[in-house]
Design a protein around this motif. Structure first.
Motif, short mmCIF file in Angstrom:
data_model
loop_
_atom_site.label_atom_id
_atom_site.label_comp_id
_atom_site.label_asym_id
_atom_site.label_seq_id
_atom_site.Cartn_x
_atom_site.Cartn_y
_atom_site.Cartn_z
N GLU A 56 49.59 55.26 48.78
CA GLU A 56 50.20 54.00 48.35
C GLU A 56 51.61 53.88 48.93
N ARG A 58 55.41 52.93 49.02
CA ARG A 58 56.52 52.73 48.08
C ARG A 58 57.77 52.43 48.91
N ASP A 62 55.88 56.99 51.36
CA ASP A 62 54.47 56.82 51.02
C ASP A 62 54.11 57.86 49.97
N ALA A 63 53.28 57.46 49.02
CA ALA A 63 52.88 58.36 47.94
C ALA A 63 51.41 58.73 48.09
N ASN A 84 55.13 62.71 47.36
CA ASN A 84 55.90 61.66 48.04
C ASN A 84 56.34 62.13 49.42
#
Length: 310
Positions: A56, A58, A62-63, A84
């Protein structure tokens, strides 16, 4: 020594490679929750390795979201952990790290700082819990050196399985389970092998323990490793990638351990089936048993194990 990658384009390519290499069955519009937040997204279930994953975006990072999942995901899932990865620069404030070795091989790494879900659980406690993980020195662009957990090489065909091992370790840590005890099954390697070989070594070691347990010889009704004096105790030396130095060290370590243990020990060398023919012929002449392993998907399978145990 590994080096933290900070160049934005290189990090972007690494994250795309990670997403492309990971396997999983998609589940769409899943409500993913964690302490203090939630989102709806598509997650991917790695069925054979009992976890799901999603990447995902952020702000500035990116996570990689990860969840333990022995069964197919439902419409609501809880995160087991989140890695993260900053999109630019090497940031020691976040746990996720893209690192490279001297050959340019890229790795997904973790700082070892892990927030627990139980009162009093230290963020540094995960380092002690997973002391048998692949920990390597890591150099940062500003000259600082730390230690990082190597989760998996991004180019490994066993990436999905290796990430699954990490997710399960985090789950056990947060649940307050005791760390997995060392078994003494294999002679400790006498050299610090490559991070890639060390990751494979852990997979082979797990598969070997499982094969011994199936035969009732390790953790079974007649635990061979508890019957000292009744039969020789198998002692394994494991060669992960078959490099000349690694092979020489394994043979030497096993010979020394055998000499110390005398008739109470049965030395067994475990090495890749793909060893070069000259090395393979030489190993057959050694005064201890020789077992070959090969990869079937992400699992190591063994040829000659039953003969070696006789």
């Amino acid at each position: 020594m590994l080096r933290a990658v900070g160049e934005p384009r290189r990090i972007e390519r690494a994250i795309k490679r990670l997403q492309g290499a990971l396997k999983g069955i998609p589940s769409r519009s899943v409500r993913v929750t964690w302490r203090g937040g939630e989102l709806r997204t598509t997650i991917y279930w790695a069925r054979d390795d009992a976890y799901w994953w999603a990447v995902e975006p952020r702000p500035a990072r990116d996570a990689l979201l990860l969840g333990h999942a022995p069964d197919a995901p439902a419409k609501r899932e809880s995160i087991t952990c989140e890695i993260n990865l900053p999109r630019a620069g090497a940031d020691r404030k976040v746990a996720g790290i893209i690192a490279a070795d001297e050959r340019g091989t890229l790795y997904l790494c973790h700082s070892g700082r892990m927030g627990g879900s139980r009162p009093g659980q230290r963020k540094s406690g995960f380092r002690d819990f997973l002391r048998d993980g692949v920990w390597r020195k890591l150099a940062w662009p500003d000259g600082e050196e730390t230690e990082a957990l190597v989760i998996a090489p991004l180019d490994s065909p066993r990436l999905t399985r290796l990430l699954g091992q990490f997710v399960d370790a985090v789950r056990r840590f947060k649940a307050g389970e005791p760390p997995t005890a060392r078994t003494g099954l294999c002679v400790e390697p006498a050299i610090s092998d490559s991070a890639m070989a060390a990751c494979d070594r852990r997979l082979v070691d797990v598969a070997l323990r499982e094969e011994l347990a199936k035969r009732g010889l390790f953790g079974g009704a007649e635990d061979l490793f508890s019957l000292r004096g009744e039969r020789p105790q198998p002692l394994f030396a494991l060669v992960a990638d078959g490099g000349p130095e690694e092979l020489a060290m394994a043979v030497g370590s096993l010979s020394l351990a055998s000499a110390r243990g005398g008739p109470d020990v049965r030395p067994i060398l475990v090495a890749p089936a793909a060893l070069a023919d000259p090395d393979s012929d030489a190993l057959q002449a050694l005064p201890f048993a020789f077992v070959r392993f090969r990869w079937r998907g992400a699992r190591a399978v063994f040829d000659g194990l039953d003969d070696a145990l006789e």
